[in-house]
Design a protein around this motif. Structure first.
Motif, PDB file in Angstrom:
ATOM      1  N   VAL A 147       0.850  -1.201   0.000  1.00  0.00           N
ATOM      2  CA  VAL A 147       0.000   0.000   0.000  1.00  0.00           C
ATOM      3  C   VAL A 147       0.880   1.244   0.000  1.00  0.00           C
ATOM      4  O   VAL A 147       0.645   2.206  -0.755  1.00  0.00           O
ATOM      5  N   GLU A 148       1.917   1.232   0.835  1.00  0.00           N
ATOM      6  CA  GLU A 148       2.828   2.370   0.897  1.00  0.00           C
ATOM      7  C   GLU A 148       3.528   2.577  -0.445  1.00  0.00           C
ATOM      8  O   GLU A 148       3.664   3.718  -0.925  1.00  0.00           O
ATOM      9  N   MET A 149       3.958   1.474  -1.067  1.00  0.00           N
ATOM     10  CA  MET A 149       4.650   1.576  -2.354  1.00  0.00           C
ATOM     11  C   MET A 149       3.746   2.228  -3.401  1.00  0.00           C
ATOM     12  O   MET A 149       4.189   3.096  -4.158  1.00  0.00           O
ATOM     13  N   GLU A 150       2.468   1.798  -3.429  1.00  0.00           N
ATOM     14  CA  GLU A 150       1.539   2.361  -4.405  1.00  0.00           C
ATOM     15  C   GLU A 150       1.277   3.836  -4.131  1.00  0.00           C
ATOM     16  O   GLU A 150       1.188   4.644  -5.057  1.00  0.00           O
ATOM     17  N   LEU A 151       1.163   4.181  -2.852  1.00  0.00           N
ATOM     18  CA  LEU A 151       0.935   5.585  -2.503  1.00  0.00           C
ATOM     19  C   LEU A 151       2.158   6.434  -2.831  1.00  0.00           C
ATOM     20  O   LEU A 151       2.030   7.581  -3.277  1.00  0.00           O
ATOM     21  N   GLU A 152       3.351   5.876  -2.611  1.00  0.00           N
ATOM     22  CA  GLU A 152       4.581   6.601  -2.943  1.00  0.00           C
ATOM     23  C   GLU A 152       4.664   6.847  -4.444  1.00  0.00           C
ATOM     24  O   GLU A 152       5.160   7.881  -4.892  1.00  0.00           O
ATOM     25  N   LYS A 153       4.172   5.868  -5.223  1.00  0.00           N
ATOM     26  CA  LYS A 153       4.111   6.088  -6.669  1.00  0.00           C
ATOM     27  C   LYS A 153       3.241   7.295  -6.981  1.00  0.00           C
ATOM     28  O   LYS A 153       3.566   8.104  -7.858  1.00  0.00           O
ATOM     29  N   GLY A 154       2.130   7.386  -6.267  1.00  0.00           N
ATOM     30  CA  GLY A 154       1.250   8.533  -6.458  1.00  0.00           C
ATOM     31  C   GLY A 154       1.932   9.837  -6.105  1.00  0.00           C
ATOM     32  O   GLY A 154       1.784  10.846  -6.806  1.00  0.00           O
ATOM     33  N   VAL A 155       2.692   9.810  -4.998  1.00  0.00           N
ATOM     34  CA  VAL A 155       3.435  11.005  -4.596  1.00  0.00           C
ATOM     35  C   VAL A 155       4.419  11.413  -5.697  1.00  0.00           C
ATOM     36  O   VAL A 155       4.549  12.599  -6.047  1.00  0.00           O
ATOM     37  N   GLN A 156       5.110  10.417  -6.256  1.00  0.00           N
ATOM     38  CA  GLN A 156       6.093  10.686  -7.300  1.00  0.00           C
ATOM     39  C   GLN A 156       5.423  11.214  -8.565  1.00  0.00           C
ATOM     40  O   GLN A 156       5.924  12.144  -9.213  1.00  0.00           O
ATOM     41  N   VAL A 157       4.293  10.599  -8.936  1.00  0.00           N
ATOM     42  CA  VAL A 157       3.574  11.027 -10.134  1.00  0.00           C
ATOM     43  C   VAL A 157       3.119  12.473  -9.984  1.00  0.00           C
ATOM     44  O   VAL A 157       3.290  13.301 -10.901  1.00  0.00           O
ATOM     45  N   ILE A 158       2.545  12.777  -8.828  1.00  0.00           N
ATOM     46  CA  ILE A 158       2.056  14.137  -8.594  1.00  0.00           C
ATOM     47  C   ILE A 158       3.215  15.119  -8.536  1.00  0.00           C
ATOM     48  O   ILE A 158       3.157  16.219  -9.100  1.00  0.00           O
ATOM     49  N   ALA A 159       4.315  14.718  -7.864  1.00  0.00           N
ATOM     50  CA  ALA A 159       5.482  15.605  -7.768  1.00  0.00           C
ATOM     51  C   ALA A 159       6.084  15.860  -9.136  1.00  0.00           C
ATOM     52  O   ALA A 159       6.469  16.999  -9.475  1.00  0.00           O
ATOM     53  N   GLU A 160       6.190  14.803  -9.970  1.00  0.00           N
ATOM     54  CA  GLU A 160       6.746  14.950 -11.315  1.00  0.00           C
ATOM     55  C   GLU A 160       5.861  15.848 -12.171  1.00  0.00           C
ATOM     56  O   GLU A 160       6.357  16.705 -12.923  1.00  0.00           O
ATOM     57  N   ALA A 161       4.558  15.667 -12.039  1.00  0.00           N
ATOM     58  CA  ALA A 161       3.637  16.507 -12.811  1.00  0.00           C
ATOM     59  C   ALA A 161       3.737  17.968 -12.375  1.00  0.00           C
ATOM     60  O   ALA A 161       3.735  18.878 -13.212  1.00  0.00           O
ATOM     61  N   LYS A 162       3.853  18.177 -11.074  1.00  0.00           N
ATOM     62  CA  LYS A 162       3.991  19.546 -10.580  1.00  0.00           C
ATOM     63  C   LYS A 162       5.319  20.155 -11.028  1.00  0.00           C
ATOM     64  O   LYS A 162       5.410  21.358 -11.338  1.00  0.00           O
ATOM     65  N   LYS A 222       6.940  19.464 -13.793  1.00  0.00           N
ATOM     66  CA  LYS A 222       6.809  19.826 -15.194  1.00  0.00           C
ATOM     67  C   LYS A 222       5.983  21.093 -15.349  1.00  0.00           C
ATOM     68  O   LYS A 222       6.286  21.954 -16.184  1.00  0.00           O
ATOM     69  N   GLN A 223       4.924  21.206 -14.521  1.00  0.00           N
ATOM     70  CA  GLN A 223       4.097  22.413 -14.574  1.00  0.00           C
ATOM     71  C   GLN A 223       4.923  23.638 -14.212  1.00  0.00           C
ATOM     72  O   GLN A 223       4.827  24.698 -14.843  1.00  0.00           O
ATOM     73  N   THR A 224       5.769  23.478 -13.177  1.00  0.00           N
ATOM     74  CA  THR A 224       6.610  24.594 -12.732  1.00  0.00           C
ATOM     75  C   THR A 224       7.601  24.991 -13.823  1.00  0.00           C
ATOM     76  O   THR A 224       7.803  26.186 -14.098  1.00  0.00           O
ATOM     77  N   GLU A 225       8.227  23.976 -14.469  1.00  0.00           N
ATOM     78  CA  GLU A 225       9.181  24.262 -15.537  1.00  0.00           C
ATOM     79  C   GLU A 225       8.495  24.938 -16.718  1.00  0.00           C
ATOM     80  O   GLU A 225       9.017  25.909 -17.293  1.00  0.00           O
ATOM     81  N   GLN A 226       7.314  24.411 -17.080  1.00  0.00           N
ATOM     82  CA  GLN A 226       6.585  25.004 -18.195  1.00  0.00           C
ATOM     83  C   GLN A 226       6.166  26.442 -17.887  1.00  0.00           C
ATOM     84  O   GLN A 226       6.230  27.314 -18.745  1.00  0.00           O
ATOM     85  N   GLN A 227       5.743  26.652 -16.623  1.00  0.00           N
ATOM     86  CA  GLN A 227       5.330  27.996 -16.230  1.00  0.00           C
ATOM     87  C   GLN A 227       6.521  28.954 -16.245  1.00  0.00           C
ATOM     88  O   GLN A 227       6.418  30.112 -16.675  1.00  0.00           O
ATOM     89  N   ALA A 228       7.683  28.438 -15.790  1.00  0.00           N
ATOM     90  CA  ALA A 228       8.892  29.274 -15.794  1.00  0.00           C
ATOM     91  C   ALA A 228       9.285  29.632 -17.217  1.00  0.00           C
ATOM     92  O   ALA A 228       9.673  30.792 -17.502  1.00  0.00           O
ATOM     93  N   THR A 229       9.208  28.651 -18.118  1.00  0.00           N
ATOM     94  CA  THR A 229       9.540  28.910 -19.523  1.00  0.00           C
ATOM     95  C   THR A 229       8.592  29.934 -20.123  1.00  0.00           C
ATOM     96  O   THR A 229       8.998  30.857 -20.831  1.00  0.00           O
ATOM     97  N   LEU A 230       7.309  29.760 -19.818  1.00  0.00           N
ATOM     98  CA  LEU A 230       6.311  30.680 -20.350  1.00  0.00           C
ATOM     99  C   LEU A 230       6.497  32.079 -19.787  1.00  0.00           C
ATOM    100  O   LEU A 230       6.387  33.081 -20.506  1.00  0.00           O
ATOM    101  N   ASP A 231       6.811  32.176 -18.490  1.00  0.00           N
ATOM    102  CA  ASP A 231       7.052  33.488 -17.872  1.00  0.00           C
ATOM    103  C   ASP A 231       8.258  34.173 -18.513  1.00  0.00           C
ATOM    104  O   ASP A 231       8.265  35.396 -18.726  1.00  0.00           O
TER     105      ASP A 231
END
Length: 583
Positions: free
Chosen positions: A69-84, A86-95
């Motif tokens: 259960v922890e492993m699956e939740l950690e995957k979720g943490v990683q997925v969300i962190a990676e997506a965030k 990328k969003q931050t990098e894209q926002q920085a590029t756009l800015d």
């Protein structure tokens, strides 16, 4: 008598004594069954070791499952962190582009900053599997051997129940897709509880086996009165000789003496009555001191069934448990057939005594004094019974312990009227219709006598089936213009219903057996124009339905009312008594 005569007499006696067990063992071996004679040895020397090792293994599996259960939740943490990220990098590029080329078209565009979604389904499956393992741990802790179970209030059981509840809460958090850090925090608490408890259940080492067997010998098998009585009862029930001789003897008793055996009583007009229902009326009141433990030595005529649990106390406790969750409780006590038709059992009573020869009326008063909401079906059933001649039908089946449609329709109407009085009640939007049909009922009391199981050459005693009119409930489905598209048999709705119904076989009959969707559950839903959620257990409405609810507490989500139906004899004869159940 000469020595030879004495020796012959002893030899014949020993052959007679031991041949019973030998023949029983040979028959069991031929059938591929375990030899019952050795079960007591197995429960003493094998089962304790196997049980301890099974519990240890389950704890290991549960710990591993919580890790997944922890492993699956950690995957979720990683997925969300990676997506965030990328969003931050894209926002920085756009800015950067916006600041470098402020006059360009589209320079003020922004990236999609919607919350990142993650699929909880795998973690949900792992959390559910962990819950099943926790429940298995509790079951194995409770069940010491085939005949001995640990009390549900014992410390090990309470500890196991806490693990089940904590694991259930973890599962619900994942199921509801709560914040991952909150779920991980809850998982850590569950792991800590499991780690602390599993230290008490190490696998059995070789040198510990004799000590464990000795403890079992004195506590749970050879020196246990409860075990030996259950073992004796099992021997009697499965005895080849008894099962060969009992049917013809029962047949002769019924033919000559109209004796239906230990489970049934023959009434007037060919009616069969279930004996526990009769005993409930004839034994002392359950609150009479003759029915309570540790007092029988000082009183005259004690009850043959001593009550170790207090039904009234547990009903009040259940009411309070639900109240803490903002849920109301409505108790529905179904009158037993002997209470409404006492005159068909004894010449001492007339039809006017219907609904009056019972301890349940007093118990309803006691519960109401304790502010428990209870429906009285005894008075309206007694009034309806007066119409039997006019209607040409009865409220109960003749050779069965259960009610007919007349009674269940009356019960559903009365209970529905009470439900509609609750301030939170909101009329449902479902449209239901009924259709009538006749079903042939085989009386359960007649079946319990086992008399139909005895064939005499080509003949077999068959009690006649009883034609019974039932009313199936259908849900109507319409299109946007109001035209009927289809109709389907009534179905429960566990997720969206405001009401959860707990019940026994009176809730099951006609509902989940033939003809289906014609029981009082379906008709109560029809009266309320909304489906219900249900937990039904034959004979187990006193404790077993609450234990099921305890394991599936998510069924209480969004519920406003629990209707608790049980037949009156369960006050004394409810399966597993009236145990305290954590909710």
């Amino acid at each position: 008598m000469s020595k030879k005569g004495e020796l012959l007499f002893v030899s014949v006696f020993l052959v007679m004594i031991y041949s019973v067990g030998v023949v029983q063992g040979l028959v069991e071996k031929k059938r591929g069954e375990t030899i019952q004679f050795f079960d007591i040895f197995k429960d003493t020397f094998v089962v304790p070791v196997k049980r301890a090792n099974t519990i240890d293994s389950l704890f290991t599996e549960l710990t591993a499952k919580l890790d997944t259960v922890e492993m699956e939740l950690e995957k979720g943490v990683q997925v969300i962190a990676e997506a965030k990220r990328k969003q931050t990098e894209q926002q920085a590029t756009l800015d950067s582009l916006n600041s470098r080329y402020p006059d360009d078209e589209g320079a003020d565009e922004e990236i999609d900053s919607e919350p990142v979604e993650w699929d909880y389904s795998t973690a949900d499956e792992r959390a559910e599997e962990a819950l099943f393992l926790a429940q298995d741990i509790k079951k194995n802790i409770i069940k010491i051997n085939r005949h001995i179970s640990m009390d549900t209030l014992a410390t090990p059981v309470v500890a196991a129940e806490k693990i089940v509840r904590a694991t259930d809460e973890l599962y619900n958090l994942v199921y509801d897709e709560e914040d991952i850090p909150a779920i991980l925090k809850k998982r850590e608490k569950v792991v800590a509880m499991v780690r602390e408890e599993r230290e008490k259940y190490d696998p059995v080492k070789a040198y510990e086996i004799p000590l464990l067997a000795l403890e079992t010998f004195f506590k749970h098998t050879w020196m246990s009165r409860k075990y030996l009585r259950a073992y004796e009862g099992e021997i009697e029930e499965t005895s080849v000789f008894a099962n060969t001789l009992r049917p013809p003897m029962q047949f002769v008793r019924y033919t000559l003496l109209h004796d239906l055996g230990s489970k049934a009583i023959l009434g007037k007009k060919g009616w069969f009555f279930y004996k526990p229902g009769f005993d409930y009326l004839t034994y002392p009141h359950i609150r009479d001191k003759r029915s309570l433990p540790d007092t029988t030595t000082n009183i005259i005529d004690p009850s043959p069934v001593i009550l170790r649990d207090d039904p009234v106390k547990e009903i009040v406790t259940f009411r309070d448990q639900l109240a803490e969750k903002g849920i109301d409780l409505l108790v529905v006590i179904v009158p037993g057939k002997p209470s409404i038709y006492p005159d068909l059992l004894s010449d001492e009573f007339g039809p006017e005594m219907a609904g009056k020869v019972t301890h349940s009326l007093d118990l309803i008063k006691v519960l109401r004094k304790k502010d428990v909401d209870v429906v009285d079906l005894f008075t309206p059933f007694a009034e309806e019974r007066k119409r039997d001649t006019l209607v040409g039908d009865s409220l109960y089946l003749a050779k069965d312990t259960h009610w007919k449609s007349r009674a269940l329709l009356l019960a559903s109407d009365i209970v529905a009227q009470r439900v509609k009085e609750y301030p939170w009640y909101d009329p449902g939007t479902k449209e239901y219709v009924v259709d009538s049909l006749i079903v042939e009922r085989v009386g359960d009391v007649g079946t319990m006598t086992t008399l139909p199981d005895f064939p005499l050459k080509e003949l077999r005693l068959q009690f006649p089936t009883e034609p019974t009119k039932c009313y199936q409930v259908f849900e109507i489905r319409r299109d946007e213009e109001g035209n009927e598209i289809s109709r389907r048999l009534y179905r429960d709705d566990y997720r969206n219903s405001d009401i959860l119904l707990l019940g026994d076989s009176f809730s099951r009959i006609y509902q989940t057996d033939a003809p289906r969707s014609a029981g009082w559950i379906a008709h109560l839903a029809k009266e309320l124009s909304q489906p219900l959620a249900t937990i039904v257990n034959d004979g187990g409405a006193s404790t077993l339905v609450r234990e099921t609810l305890s394991r599936k507490r998510n069924l209480l989500k969004n519920k406003k009312l629990v209707i608790w139906e049980f037949v009156e004899r369960d006050f004394r004869f409810g399966a597993h008594g009236w145990k305290k159940v954590e909710l």
